[in-house]
Scaffold this motif. Structure first.
Motif, mmCIF file in Angstrom:
data_model
loop_
_atom_site.group_PDB
_atom_site.id
_atom_site.type_symbol
_atom_site.label_atom_id
_atom_site.label_comp_id
_atom_site.label_asym_id
_atom_site.label_seq_id
_atom_site.Cartn_x
_atom_site.Cartn_y
_atom_site.Cartn_z
ATOM 1 N N ARG A 112 22.310 47.366 98.648
ATOM 2 C CA ARG A 112 21.842 48.680 99.099
ATOM 3 C C ARG A 112 22.074 48.864 100.596
ATOM 4 O O ARG A 112 22.486 49.945 101.042
ATOM 5 C CB ARG A 112 20.359 48.851 98.771
ATOM 6 C CG ARG A 112 20.065 49.034 97.292
ATOM 7 C CD ARG A 112 18.592 49.333 97.070
ATOM 8 N NE ARG A 112 18.279 49.493 95.656
ATOM 9 C CZ ARG A 112 18.464 50.615 94.962
ATOM 10 N NH1 ARG A 112 18.958 51.680 95.567
ATOM 11 N NH2 ARG A 112 18.165 50.672 93.670
ATOM 12 N N GLN A 113 21.829 47.815 101.383
ATOM 13 C CA GLN A 113 22.033 47.927 102.823
ATOM 14 C C GLN A 113 23.497 48.192 103.153
ATOM 15 O O GLN A 113 23.814 48.975 104.048
ATOM 16 C CB GLN A 113 21.563 46.656 103.533
ATOM 17 C CG GLN A 113 21.728 46.685 105.052
ATOM 18 C CD GLN A 113 20.954 47.813 105.713
ATOM 19 O OE1 GLN A 113 19.886 48.208 105.225
ATOM 20 N NE2 GLN A 113 21.453 48.321 106.825
ATOM 21 N N LEU A 114 24.402 47.541 102.414
ATOM 22 C CA LEU A 114 25.824 47.779 102.634
ATOM 23 C C LEU A 114 26.168 49.244 102.387
ATOM 24 O O LEU A 114 26.876 49.872 103.181
ATOM 25 C CB LEU A 114 26.639 46.862 101.722
ATOM 26 C CG LEU A 114 28.162 46.944 101.852
ATOM 27 C CD1 LEU A 114 28.799 45.579 101.607
ATOM 28 C CD2 LEU A 114 28.758 47.958 100.876
ATOM 29 N N PHE A 115 25.650 49.811 101.299
ATOM 30 C CA PHE A 115 25.919 51.221 101.001
ATOM 31 C C PHE A 115 25.246 52.142 102.017
ATOM 32 O O PHE A 115 25.795 53.200 102.353
ATOM 33 C CB PHE A 115 25.470 51.567 99.579
ATOM 34 C CG PHE A 115 26.597 51.569 98.589
ATOM 35 C CD1 PHE A 115 27.232 52.747 98.231
ATOM 36 C CD2 PHE A 115 27.051 50.376 98.038
ATOM 37 C CE1 PHE A 115 28.291 52.747 97.337
ATOM 38 C CE2 PHE A 115 28.102 50.360 97.136
ATOM 39 C CZ PHE A 115 28.729 51.544 96.784
ATOM 40 N N GLU A 116 24.077 51.774 102.510
ATOM 41 C CA GLU A 116 23.409 52.597 103.525
ATOM 42 C C GLU A 116 24.294 52.764 104.754
ATOM 43 O O GLU A 116 24.352 53.838 105.361
ATOM 44 C CB GLU A 116 22.068 51.969 103.921
ATOM 45 C CG GLU A 116 20.996 52.008 102.850
ATOM 46 C CD GLU A 116 20.475 53.410 102.586
ATOM 47 O OE1 GLU A 116 20.685 54.302 103.431
ATOM 48 O OE2 GLU A 116 19.866 53.617 101.524
ATOM 49 N N THR A 117 24.986 51.694 105.127
ATOM 50 C CA THR A 117 25.855 51.753 106.307
ATOM 51 C C THR A 117 27.213 52.357 105.983
ATOM 52 O O THR A 117 27.639 53.339 106.596
ATOM 53 C CB THR A 117 26.047 50.341 106.892
ATOM 54 O OG1 THR A 117 24.780 49.807 107.285
ATOM 55 C CG2 THR A 117 26.972 50.380 108.103
ATOM 56 N N ASN A 118 27.911 51.762 105.016
ATOM 57 C CA ASN A 118 29.304 52.152 104.756
ATOM 58 C C ASN A 118 29.443 53.542 104.170
ATOM 59 O O ASN A 118 30.375 54.276 104.512
ATOM 60 C CB ASN A 118 29.956 51.146 103.805
ATOM 61 C CG ASN A 118 30.157 49.787 104.439
ATOM 62 O OD1 ASN A 118 29.696 49.529 105.543
ATOM 63 N ND2 ASN A 118 30.836 48.906 103.735
ATOM 64 N N PHE A 119 28.533 53.900 103.255
ATOM 65 C CA PHE A 119 28.644 55.202 102.605
ATOM 66 C C PHE A 119 27.728 56.234 103.245
ATOM 67 O O PHE A 119 28.193 57.250 103.762
ATOM 68 C CB PHE A 119 28.338 55.094 101.113
ATOM 69 C CG PHE A 119 28.383 56.423 100.410
ATOM 70 C CD1 PHE A 119 29.593 57.087 100.246
ATOM 71 C CD2 PHE A 119 27.231 57.026 99.935
ATOM 72 C CE1 PHE A 119 29.645 58.335 99.615
ATOM 73 C CE2 PHE A 119 27.275 58.259 99.301
ATOM 74 C CZ PHE A 119 28.482 58.912 99.142
ATOM 75 N N TRP A 120 26.430 55.992 103.255
ATOM 76 C CA TRP A 120 25.512 57.009 103.769
ATOM 77 C C TRP A 120 25.682 57.233 105.265
ATOM 78 O O TRP A 120 25.567 58.366 105.742
ATOM 79 C CB TRP A 120 24.077 56.648 103.417
ATOM 80 C CG TRP A 120 23.786 56.905 101.970
ATOM 81 C CD1 TRP A 120 23.605 55.994 100.982
ATOM 82 C CD2 TRP A 120 23.703 58.192 101.347
ATOM 83 N NE1 TRP A 120 23.418 56.621 99.779
ATOM 84 C CE2 TRP A 120 23.469 57.966 99.972
ATOM 85 C CE3 TRP A 120 23.812 59.495 101.809
ATOM 86 C CZ2 TRP A 120 23.332 59.009 99.058
ATOM 87 C CZ3 TRP A 120 23.677 60.534 100.891
ATOM 88 C CH2 TRP A 120 23.434 60.304 99.548
ATOM 89 N N GLY A 121 25.994 56.190 106.013
ATOM 90 C CA GLY A 121 26.259 56.383 107.435
ATOM 91 C C GLY A 121 27.431 57.307 107.663
ATOM 92 O O GLY A 121 27.419 58.160 108.561
ATOM 93 N N LEU A 122 28.473 57.152 106.842
ATOM 94 C CA LEU A 122 29.642 58.025 106.935
ATOM 95 C C LEU A 122 29.317 59.446 106.490
ATOM 96 O O LEU A 122 29.801 60.418 107.085
ATOM 97 C CB LEU A 122 30.768 57.423 106.095
ATOM 98 C CG LEU A 122 32.100 58.161 106.044
ATOM 99 C CD1 LEU A 122 33.261 57.163 106.075
ATOM 100 C CD2 LEU A 122 32.206 59.020 104.784
ATOM 101 N N VAL A 123 28.482 59.571 105.462
ATOM 102 C CA VAL A 123 28.064 60.908 105.016
ATOM 103 C C VAL A 123 27.283 61.615 106.121
ATOM 104 O O VAL A 123 27.543 62.788 106.437
ATOM 105 C CB VAL A 123 27.222 60.819 103.734
ATOM 106 C CG1 VAL A 123 26.579 62.172 103.404
ATOM 107 C CG2 VAL A 123 28.075 60.333 102.565
ATOM 108 N N TYR A 124 26.321 60.909 106.717
ATOM 109 C CA TYR A 124 25.523 61.517 107.796
ATOM 110 C C TYR A 124 26.429 61.984 108.938
ATOM 111 O O TYR A 124 26.271 63.105 109.450
ATOM 112 C CB TYR A 124 24.506 60.515 108.342
ATOM 113 C CG TYR A 124 23.501 60.009 107.343
ATOM 114 C CD1 TYR A 124 23.049 60.799 106.282
ATOM 115 C CD2 TYR A 124 22.972 58.717 107.460
ATOM 116 C CE1 TYR A 124 22.113 60.322 105.375
ATOM 117 C CE2 TYR A 124 22.034 58.238 106.558
ATOM 118 C CZ TYR A 124 21.615 59.038 105.518
ATOM 119 O OH TYR A 124 20.686 58.558 104.627
#
Length: 425
Positions: A112-124
């Motif tokens: 989940r932490q990986l997705f928070e950075t790689n995906f959601w960080g990019l979305v934000y």
């Protein structure tokens, strides 16, 4: 509405993940081109040092300590960029983390932490940039990976996150085109890049991770990013080897699976012993102004494929060359039956031999594990360096061979703070 992008010297550029690797090299190259910079990462000491370095060179730069997995931090990056410079023209979503190991052994918290950075960080970041650029125009540049299309064994969750990045980027691009917004949206897809990425990853293996050959210099990605900041691009694949993998995925998927299992996986492990849950960059900032990492082979300093891709007139030549290259890799791997020894040492030995010797039965040992690195047509380049320091050239700032002490931040994972592996506070 046709998107018009400014020349770099007239731009203010936001770069996330600016404290090491691709982000660091991109920042330095943009500064040389005269751009104003907003540098973001979690490692404050590295950001402060980089900002001072660039300001001393005449560049106008500020830094923002931010964790892109937190939307409030990303909003603060945009706010401080506008407060300092009044606006920004290009937003580069580069920050990323990784995990090495078998996915069945990894904790859900780590995934989940990986997705928070790689995906959601990019979305934000993309949403902040879209809101600001919707009426004034500019570029959003998202750093995905060749693993946006192909999955690397022992990097399953990283590959999954980059697949998600591609899906989001393509959807955002088409929606903005549909409303005729003057925003260029680009997906950058690097192949293996010689940065501290493997050393900063959360590692579940018993060996320190490393890139399988071939690996390219981070400058090749920085060139693609900055080119896309001035000339709209849909997507840019960096490194001809990445094109080969995509070709195998499309035309010979079963062969690619076998290659991953029998050749790629062994090459992902270095000879250096490691232990689970060592300090990494998954939860804490690990950037320390290192451009290069621990890649043991010859780093490809340029990619002729990518240079041609950025030149529309060369598209026909690219297509023809790629077809020949994919045919060569399939033929070479098939002849060996997919039974390579997985050793990069075999790659370097074969690469250093004359062509007639490399065809001998003795030299054929380990051929399948190194075909991607040596097949003609992948990238017709002259290797000018070996490993992180180069062979016969002095180390430069940020390019010294990375070690655990060099590239890992002072803080350990949350998993090392008296909690179960992968747990979150």
């Amino acid at each position: 509405m046709k998107t018009k992008l400014k020349k770099l010297s007239d731009q203010t550029i936001v770069i996330t993940g600016a404290s090491s690797g691709i982000g660091l090299v991109t920042a330095r190259q943009a500064a040389k081109a005269g751009a104003k910079l907003v540098l973001a990462a979690r490692s404050e000491q590295a950001l402060r040092q980089l900002t001072q370095e660039l300001n001393n060179q005449g560049c106008e730069a500020i830094y923002v300590v931010a964790d892109v997995s937190k939307q409030a931090d990303v909003k603060r990056i945009a706010r401080e960029a506008k407060q300092k410079f009044g606006s920004f023209d290009t937003w580069v979503n580069n920050a990323g983390v990784s995990i090495y190991g078998k996915v069945v052994n990894e904790s859900i918290d780590d995934m989940r932490q990986l997705f928070e950075t790689n995906f959601w960080g990019l979305v934000y970041g993309s949403l902040e940039a879209t809101e600001h650029l919707r009426h004034r125009g500019g570029a959003i540049i998202n750093v995905g990976s060749v693993l946006s299309d192909v999955t690397a064994i022992l990097q399953t969750m990283y590959s999954a996150s980059k697949h998600a990045v591609k899906g989001f980027t393509d959807g955002l691009r088409t929606e903005l085109e549909m409303e005729d917004a003057p925003i260029s949206v680009t997906l950058i897809q690097p192949a293996a890049i010689d940065t501290p990425y493997p050393l900063n990853a959360k590692n579940y293996m018993d060996k320190v991770p490393q890139h399988a050959p071939p690996a390219y210099a981070p400058e090749t990605v920085a060139d693609a990013i900055l080119s896309s900041a001035t000339s709209p691009q849909r997507n840019v694949l960096v490194g001809g080897a990445g094109k080969l993998f995509k070709g195998m995925e499309q035309w010979t998927p079963a062969l690619l699976d076998k290659f991953m299992e029998e050749a790629f996986a062994p090459m992902t492990k270095s000879d250096e012993a490691d232990h689970r849950n060592r300090p990494s960059g998954l939860y804490e900032g690990a950037g320390q102004l290192q451009e290069r990492g621990n890649y043991p082979g010859r780093t490809r300093e340029i990619s002729t494929y990518t240079k041609a891709k950025l030149n529309p007139a060369a598209t026909a030549a690219i297509v023809a060359g790629t077809g020949l290259a994919v045919a060569a890799i399939v033929s070479a791997f098939s002849k060996d039956g997919g039974k390579g020894n997985g050793s990069d040492k075999g790659h370097k030995k074969a690469a250093d031999q004359p062509a007639d010797q490399s065809k001998s039965p003795k030299a054929a040992t380990g051929q399948s594990s190194t075909t991607v690195a040596t097949v003609a047509g992948a990238d017709n380049v002259q290797d000018t360096g070996k490993g992180a320091n180069g062979d016969g050239r002095a180390p430069r700032a940020g390019s010294a061979k990375a070690t655990p002490d060099d590239v890992r931040g002072p803080g350990a994972d949350k998993a090392n703070s008296g909690k179960q592996p992968g747990s979150k506070s």
